[in-house]
Design a protein around this motif. Structure first.
Motif, PDB file in Angstrom:
ATOM      1  N   PHE A  70       0.839  -1.196   0.000  1.00 43.43           N
ATOM      2  CA  PHE A  70       0.000   0.000   0.000  1.00 43.43           C
ATOM      3  C   PHE A  70       0.878   1.252   0.000  1.00 43.43           C
ATOM      4  CE2 PHE A  70      -2.998  -3.145   1.517  1.00 43.43           C
ATOM      5  CZ  PHE A  70      -4.184  -2.750   0.915  1.00 43.43           C
ATOM      6  N   ASP A  71       0.410   2.288  -0.680  1.00 43.76           N
ATOM      7  CA  ASP A  71       1.138   3.553  -0.667  1.00 43.76           C
ATOM      8  C   ASP A  71       0.559   4.476   0.409  1.00 43.76           C
ATOM      9  OD1 ASP A  71      -1.172   4.739  -1.669  1.00 43.76           O
ATOM     10  OD2 ASP A  71      -0.383   5.038  -3.690  1.00 43.76           O
ATOM     11  N   PRO A  72       1.174   5.637   0.660  1.00 49.80           N
ATOM     12  CA  PRO A  72       0.690   6.531   1.725  1.00 49.80           C
ATOM     13  C   PRO A  72      -0.733   7.037   1.509  1.00 49.80           C
ATOM     14  CG  PRO A  72       2.942   7.095   1.122  1.00 49.80           C
ATOM     15  CD  PRO A  72       2.462   6.110   0.107  1.00 49.80           C
ATOM     16  N   ARG A  73      -1.245   6.920   0.282  1.00 53.25           N
ATOM     17  CA  ARG A  73      -2.613   7.344   0.002  1.00 53.25           C
ATOM     18  C   ARG A  73      -3.618   6.208   0.211  1.00 53.25           C
ATOM     19  NH1 ARG A  73      -1.484   9.774  -5.881  1.00 53.25           N
ATOM     20  NH2 ARG A  73      -3.783   9.762  -6.006  1.00 53.25           N
ATOM     21  N   GLY A  74      -3.140   5.045   0.617  1.00 57.74           N
ATOM     22  CA  GLY A  74      -4.023   3.920   0.877  1.00 57.74           C
ATOM     23  C   GLY A  74      -4.371   3.112  -0.352  1.00 57.74           C
ATOM     24  N   ARG A  75      -3.639   3.303  -1.447  1.00 53.60           N
ATOM     25  CA  ARG A  75      -3.910   2.554  -2.677  1.00 53.60           C
ATOM     26  C   ARG A  75      -3.062   1.271  -2.699  1.00 53.60           C
ATOM     27  NH1 ARG A  75      -2.714   6.586  -7.426  1.00 53.60           N
ATOM     28  NH2 ARG A  75      -0.730   6.590  -6.306  1.00 53.60           N
ATOM     29  N   LEU A  76      -3.586   0.262  -3.348  1.00 51.61           N
ATOM     30  CA  LEU A  76      -2.918  -1.037  -3.400  1.00 51.61           C
ATOM     31  C   LEU A  76      -2.098  -1.152  -4.679  1.00 51.61           C
ATOM     32  CD1 LEU A  76      -2.607  -3.860  -2.054  1.00 51.61           C
ATOM     33  CD2 LEU A  76      -4.490  -4.621  -3.523  1.00 51.61           C
ATOM     34  N   VAL A  97       3.344  -3.714 -12.824  1.00 49.07           N
ATOM     35  CA  VAL A  97       2.941  -3.196 -11.522  1.00 49.07           C
ATOM     36  C   VAL A  97       1.674  -2.378 -11.730  1.00 49.07           C
ATOM     37  CG1 VAL A  97       3.536  -1.748  -9.560  1.00 49.07           C
ATOM     38  CG2 VAL A  97       5.304  -3.139 -10.662  1.00 49.07           C
ATOM     39  N   LEU A  98       0.611  -2.770 -11.014  1.00 48.41           N
ATOM     40  CA  LEU A  98      -0.687  -2.113 -11.141  1.00 48.41           C
ATOM     41  C   LEU A  98      -1.030  -1.354  -9.863  1.00 48.41           C
ATOM     42  CD1 LEU A  98      -2.741  -5.058 -12.715  1.00 48.41           C
ATOM     43  CD2 LEU A  98      -1.329  -3.359 -13.889  1.00 48.41           C
ATOM     44  N   ILE A  99      -1.853  -0.310  -9.996  1.00 50.93           N
ATOM     45  CA  ILE A  99      -2.328   0.465  -8.856  1.00 50.93           C
ATOM     46  C   ILE A  99      -3.853   0.367  -8.809  1.00 50.93           C
ATOM     47  CG2 ILE A  99      -2.337   2.695  -7.684  1.00 50.93           C
ATOM     48  CD1 ILE A  99       0.019   3.511  -9.479  1.00 50.93           C
ATOM     49  N   PHE A 100      -4.378  -0.089  -7.684  1.00 56.98           N
ATOM     50  CA  PHE A 100      -5.823  -0.193  -7.492  1.00 56.98           C
ATOM     51  C   PHE A 100      -6.260   0.751  -6.370  1.00 56.98           C
ATOM     52  CE2 PHE A 100      -4.660  -4.301  -9.304  1.00 56.98           C
ATOM     53  CZ  PHE A 100      -5.668  -4.521 -10.240  1.00 56.98           C
ATOM     54  N   GLU A 101      -7.440   1.344  -6.541  1.00 53.39           N
ATOM     55  CA  GLU A 101      -7.973   2.215  -5.500  1.00 53.39           C
ATOM     56  C   GLU A 101      -9.463   1.929  -5.305  1.00 53.39           C
ATOM     57  OE1 GLU A 101      -7.885   6.893  -4.072  1.00 53.39           O
ATOM     58  OE2 GLU A 101      -7.373   6.380  -6.149  1.00 53.39           O
ATOM     59  N   ARG A 112      -8.164   1.480 -11.724  1.00 52.93           N
ATOM     60  CA  ARG A 112      -7.009   0.606 -11.974  1.00 52.93           C
ATOM     61  C   ARG A 112      -6.071   1.313 -12.930  1.00 52.93           C
ATOM     62  NH1 ARG A 112      -5.881  -2.567 -16.327  1.00 52.93           N
ATOM     63  NH2 ARG A 112      -4.644  -4.475 -16.035  1.00 52.93           N
ATOM     64  N   LYS A 113      -4.788   1.359 -12.569  1.00 55.26           N
ATOM     65  CA  LYS A 113      -3.791   1.987 -13.422  1.00 55.26           C
ATOM     66  C   LYS A 113      -2.610   1.038 -13.598  1.00 55.26           C
ATOM     67  CE  LYS A 113      -4.732   6.723 -11.809  1.00 55.26           C
ATOM     68  NZ  LYS A 113      -4.136   7.916 -11.166  1.00 55.26           N
ATOM     69  N   VAL A 114      -1.973   1.136 -14.745  1.00 59.16           N
ATOM     70  CA  VAL A 114      -0.726   0.405 -14.976  1.00 59.16           C
ATOM     71  C   VAL A 114       0.419   1.369 -14.710  1.00 59.16           C
ATOM     72  CG1 VAL A 114       0.693  -0.846 -16.622  1.00 59.16           C
ATOM     73  CG2 VAL A 114      -1.796  -1.099 -16.683  1.00 59.16           C
ATOM     74  N   PHE A 115       1.190   1.094 -13.654  1.00 61.53           N
ATOM     75  CA  PHE A 115       2.328   1.957 -13.329  1.00 61.53           C
ATOM     76  C   PHE A 115       3.565   1.562 -14.118  1.00 61.53           C
ATOM     77  CE2 PHE A 115       6.194   2.566 -10.702  1.00 61.53           C
ATOM     78  CZ  PHE A 115       6.209   3.956 -10.668  1.00 61.53           C
ATOM     79  N   LEU A 116       3.828   0.261 -14.215  1.00 65.19           N
ATOM     80  CA  LEU A 116       5.054  -0.220 -14.858  1.00 65.19           C
ATOM     81  C   LEU A 116       4.720  -1.391 -15.749  1.00 65.19           C
ATOM     82  CD1 LEU A 116       8.245  -0.063 -14.919  1.00 65.19           C
ATOM     83  CD2 LEU A 116       8.198  -1.866 -13.184  1.00 65.19           C
ATOM     84  N   GLU A 117       5.188  -1.325 -16.982  1.00 65.13           N
ATOM     85  CA  GLU A 117       5.077  -2.449 -17.904  1.00 65.13           C
ATOM     86  C   GLU A 117       6.478  -2.963 -18.230  1.00 65.13           C
ATOM     87  OE1 GLU A 117       1.482  -2.370 -20.707  1.00 65.13           O
ATOM     88  OE2 GLU A 117       2.294  -0.334 -20.833  1.00 65.13           O
TER      89      GLU A 117
END
Length: 988
Positions: A70-76, A97-101, A112-117
């Motif tokens: 989890f990041d400081p904003r509470g996202r996975l 690496v994906l980001i879910f909120e 859902r975002k793709v941070f790293l491909e």
């Protein structure tokens, strides 16, 4: 591969060892044809009343999830690992690496975002310092996102490299922030990584096998924390900062103390002078036996035990959403049991005892392959499911299209709208008071980042010191201390105050953090006083750990205080940890030896000191201690001497030995008397040889004493031993041991003695006779001639013996062997044909009608020397009970072609001795004086000066052609027994 991969099948057979990482486990066709549908998956699960489980994300939005943070904003943030099972050697791959909120807090993701491909070999993730740290074998990388736009600021930065990509499912993994501001991770046993900064020389790198390591994100420093276990996958810290790892295979849980050295599945610790390795803290296992196919909820014996022997993911619950009865409990995912196991951590001296509690959750989905657990900002727990049909993920039928993440919570968790990264310094400090440890850790990490960048405002350290002075809660005091350390505020003056805290863990951590910061002479003096007077075993444990960070003379006063605590003998950690700390003193600083030995009151420490001194043949301090005539101390001193010298010969008796020998031979402890007698043989004392002769020849000894005497004579080989052995040959009670002993000393009469009497031998004696005749060229030739003439049945000579004879590299003997048994090694194409031929023979109907009792008899004759099945057999190889014995293809491929894949640890080593003896086996341990080898039927310790040649084979110790000498019915019976789900009795 990941930890659920850590259960890769280990099959080891017959008279040697073979390690196989299977090309596949259970096929998809053998399991349910598809995972439980997404809409039903959470509803199928069983868990305690009051809890809820939601499907947070599932395929196609997430596939192959292997790690979360989890990041400081509470996202996975989630890692998708598509690289396995073929780790790529390219710079890029298909991992992401994906980001879910979850914005509305309903337990399901909204964005859902793709941070790293194009990531490669990604197996671990941790968020911190405005970016993500990723395990990306062979590198630990950092991908920055300082502007917070959810896009990498640039290409990944390689912080470390050298991590092995040939370690299969044992690659490095499990990133987690420690309370001390270091990034922790784990690594498996299958290969040794050489880790360092990019471009570092070999001398600058650190060797890492199984265990726990850490990396400091500011100091850019790497070090091994603790060594051992097997394939740890997941590191978790309790509220006192104690590190625990989930070990994939049994045992499943280790309390990892800095500087600790822990039991391994196989192999010797990196330091051969460790002498004793600390065991798992678990008092149970989650596996009741049977092969892996019988694990899981549908099989009651393993269901009640915990589901199975493979584990992944580590979590100690310290949140504020679950009921308090779960706080401080350890949770791990049981791969074959499709569930979450729950262990209660109970204090035991300086350590813990982990007690099995009712399993927390059962997925009721055959495709559920839990990999990771993560604590969430709202106090809930997230669980990721690789979701695949194979037990450990098939290499062949890989289902890359699946993956699930679940959220587990009690009642309704409160929404967390706070962004820790946007808080003021004072707000971050106040978060140290929160019950939810996630908020505490995140705020401490943010403070550390600001301090490192110069953004932390003045006064933060003073605020933490004031809180520590005024808040008497031990748990919060620890938090203040850790936070103070991470922002550089733990000066020596405040450390001195912390060392006087009534809270034992505060005192303990003050020791560790002070050592890390560079302890002043005043602090070191205080440590020495605490070593002798502090009543807490935890504080003494941290002082023992600190010895490994100090110079020898700096640590000596601390060590002297620690060794005096006789009550620490029963502690799970202290005797070993103290020894690890003082071993360099005993090995390198002569002036410190005698004071430490005479001060020691912990039996194990006394023994290890004596053992180390004896290896160096520095006997004077031992003799001095023996002359004090303390019976309890004598027991440990003699044990240490014997452990060091057993297997060596013709050592001059220490000065003063004659003064203590009599009292030791009359000692009230039977083991001490026996070991003193053995030492007498090693020292060439006439009285010892006279006693041995009286026992064996004159009939004065019991059967046990005779056996002990034979073993001692074989090891020490005093003058006249061959005549003594020949004189004992007619005693049928010890004949097998005598025959084995005849291999140790060359005598031209031995072949005739054994071959002439061979027909009168029982089965064990025949096996020992063949083994003995295989060890020397001059013995092997008469054996082969007897086989050629029919005096010795060819089938009595195992493939192992054939390989042993071949290893002599004598043309005449090789030719004779070929005449008698044919070619010893077949080509690969022939093996495939052999497998098919055996498959046609082993029809299901015939296997069902097999004589399992006869199969067990065959197993004990050909396999049990090395392998345990259903509690019976040797310990040279990993246990077979849990291997995938149900698959006929699997069994046949591994028996017929045991050298398809062999790890170095299971390759045979051939030793030639000065008297032309050939010994083959697996090296168990070695030091500067001796090498200890597990042979097919015995453990042999060789003095190094006896070894004239040492050759590592490219083959496993397990021979080929194991089934060749067997009749068709014997093959059927043996295979049927190997596939049986439970033990059977032997034939009468």
């Amino acid at each position: 591969m990941n930890p659920s991969l850590a259960c890769r099948v280990w099959l080891i057979f017959a008279s040697g060892i073979f390690l196989l990482f299977s090309s596949r486990t259970v096929s998809a066709a053998e399991e349910a044809s598809a995972p439980v549908p997404l809409s039903e998956a959470a509803g199928r699960m069983n868990y305690p009343e009051g809890f809820r489980v939601t499907l947070f994300a599932g395929e196609p939005d997430i596939v192959q999830p292997i790690a979360m943070a989890f990041d400081p904003r509470g996202r996975l943030w989630v890692v998708e690992c598509l690289s396995y099972p073929q780790w790529t050697t390219n710079q890029t791959g298909g991992d992401r690496v994906l980001i879910f909120e979850d914005k509305n807090n309903d337990g399901k993701f909204d964005t859902r975002k793709v941070f790293l491909e194009n990531g490669r070999n990604l197996t671990g993730i941790a968020f911190g310092f405005d970016g993500v740290f990723l395990c990306s074998s062979p590198e630990l990388i950092f991908v920055a996102d300082k502007n917070g736009d959810d896009l990498p600021d640039g290409p990944p930065e390689a912080l470390l490299d050298g991590w092995s990509i040939t370690a299969k499912h044992n690659v490095f993994n499990g990133l987690a922030w420690g309370p001390d501001g270091w990034l922790y991770g784990s690594n498996g046993i299958l290969d040794t990584s050489k880790v360092g900064k990019p471009g570092a020389s070999d001398a600058e790198r650190v060797a890492v096998s199984c265990g726990v390591w850490r990396y400091h994100p500011v100091k850019r420093k790497f070090e091994v924390v603790a060594r051992g276990s097997t394939n740890p996958w997941g590191v978790a810290f309790d509220e006192n900062g104690q590190a625990f790892v989930a070990n994939c295979v049994i045992k499943h849980l280790f309390h990892m103390v800095p500087g600790g050295r822990y039991e391994r599945m196989y192999g010797q610790d990196a330091n051969p002078l460790s002498f004793h390795l600390i065991p798992s803290c678990a008092d149970h296992i989650h596996w009741a036996g049977g092969f892996w196919k019988t694990e899981g909820a549908e099989h009651s014996q393993n269901d009640s035990a915990g589901g199975g022997h493979a584990h992944s993911g580590a979590l100690i619950y310290l949140g504020d959403n679950w009921p308090d009865r779960y706080r401080g409990h350890f949770f791990t995912l049981n791969i074959h049991g499709h569930r979450i196991n729950n262990d209660q951590l109970i204090r035991n001296g300086s350590g813990f005892s982990a007690r099995h509690r009712p399993d927390f959750l059962k997925a009721n989905d055959d495709w559920f392959r839990g990999v990771a657990l993560a604590a969430a900002p709202d106090g809930s727990v997230f669980m990721c499911d690789w979701s695949d049909a194979g037990e450990c993920h098939d290499y062949v039928d890989i289902h890359r299209e699946n993956g699930r993440i679940y959220k587990i919570f009690h009642g309704q968790p409160k929404a967390v709208s706070r962004n820790v990264g946007a808080m003021t310094d004072n707000e971050l400090i106040k978060l140290q008071l929160e019950k939810n440890e996630w908020l505490v850790t995140a705020s401490r990490l943010e403070l550390q980042k600001r301090f490192a960048s110069g953004a932390l405002k003045p006064g933060a350290a003073d605020a933490l010191k004031e809180l520590m002075r005024t808040d008497n809660d031990a748990r919060r005091q620890l938090r203040f201390l850790w936070a103070l350390h991470t922002i550089g505020g733990l000066d020596s003056t405040f450390a001195e105050q912390a060392l006087k805290s009534p809270a034992e863990y505060v005192r303990a951590w003050a020791v560790q953090l002070s050592i890390e910061n560079g302890a002043t002479p005043e602090l070191l003096k205080q440590f020495a006083e605490m070593a002798e007077s502090d009543r807490s075993p935890v504080v003494r444990l941290y002082l023992a750990s600190a010895l490994q960070k100090l110079g020898l003379k700096e640590g000596s006063p601390i060590a002297t205080g620690l060794v005096k605590h006789a009550g620490d003998a029963a502690d799970p950690n202290l005797p070993s940890m103290i020894w690890y700390g003082i071993e360099p003193m005993i090995s390198n600083e002569a002036t410190l030896v005698e004071p430490l030995l005479l001060a020691a009151r912990i039996p194990q420490v006394i023994r290890y000191i004596a053992q180390r001194l004896a290896l160096r043949e520095q006997f004077a301090p031992i003799i001095t201690a023996l002359k004090l005539r303390n019976p309890a101390t004598e027991v440990e001193l003699v044990r240490g001497l014997y452990d060091a010298l057993n297997g060596r010969r013709n050592i001059t008796a220490p000065v003063g030995w004659e003064d203590v020998e009599g009292q030791l031979l009359r000692h009230g402890h039977a083991e001490t008397r026996e070991q003193a007698l053995g030492l007498g043989l090693i020292f060439n004392r006439p009285a010892a040889l006279k006693e041995m002769r009286a026992r064996i020849i004159d009939g004065r000894g019991t059967l046990k004493e005779k056996q002990q005497s034979i073993d001692a004579l074989i090891s020490a080989r005093p003058e006249g031993v061959i005549e003594l052995l020949r004189s004992a040959f007619e005693d049928k009670n010890i004949r097998a041991s005598v025959i084995r002993g005849l291999a140790a000393v060359e005598d031209p009469r031995t072949p005739e003695l054994l071959l002439t009497n061979y027909s009168t031998f029982n089965t064990e004696e025949k096996i020992q006779a063949i083994n003995t005749l295989s060890t020397r060229p001059r013995y092997a030739e008469p054996l082969l001639m007897a086989m050629k003439s029919g005096t010795i049945p060819v089938r009595d000579v195992s493939p192992f013996n054939a390989r042993q004879i071949l290893a002599h590299k004598d043309e005449k003997i090789t030719g004779l062997l070929k005449d008698v048994v044919g070619e010893v090694r077949r080509v690969g194409e022939e093996k495939a044909a052999q497998v098919e031929a055996y498959k046609k023979m082993l029809q299901p109907g015939l296997l069902q009608q097999a004589d399992l009792r006869h199969g067990r008899q065959l197993f004990e004759k050909t396999c049990a020397a090395c392998h345990t099945l259903f509690g019976v057999g040797g310990k040279l190889a990993p246990e077979l009970t849990g291997s995938q014995r149900s698959s006929l293809d699997y069994l046949l491929e591994n028996i017929v072609d045991p050298n398809a894949v062999v790890w170095d640890i299971y390759k045979a080593t051939y030793f030639e001795t000065a008297d032309d003896r050939l010994i083959s086996g697996i090296v168990l341990r070695e030091n500067e004086s001796t090498v200890t080898i597990q042979t097919q039927d015995n453990v042999v310790t060789l003095p190094r000066n006896d070894i004239t040649s040492r050759q590592n084979s490219s083959l496993s110790l397990m021979p080929e052609g194991l089934l060749d000498p067997l009749t068709e019915q014997e093959v059927i019976d043996l295979i049927a027994y190997l596939q049986s789900p439970s033990q059977v009795s032997l034939p009468r």
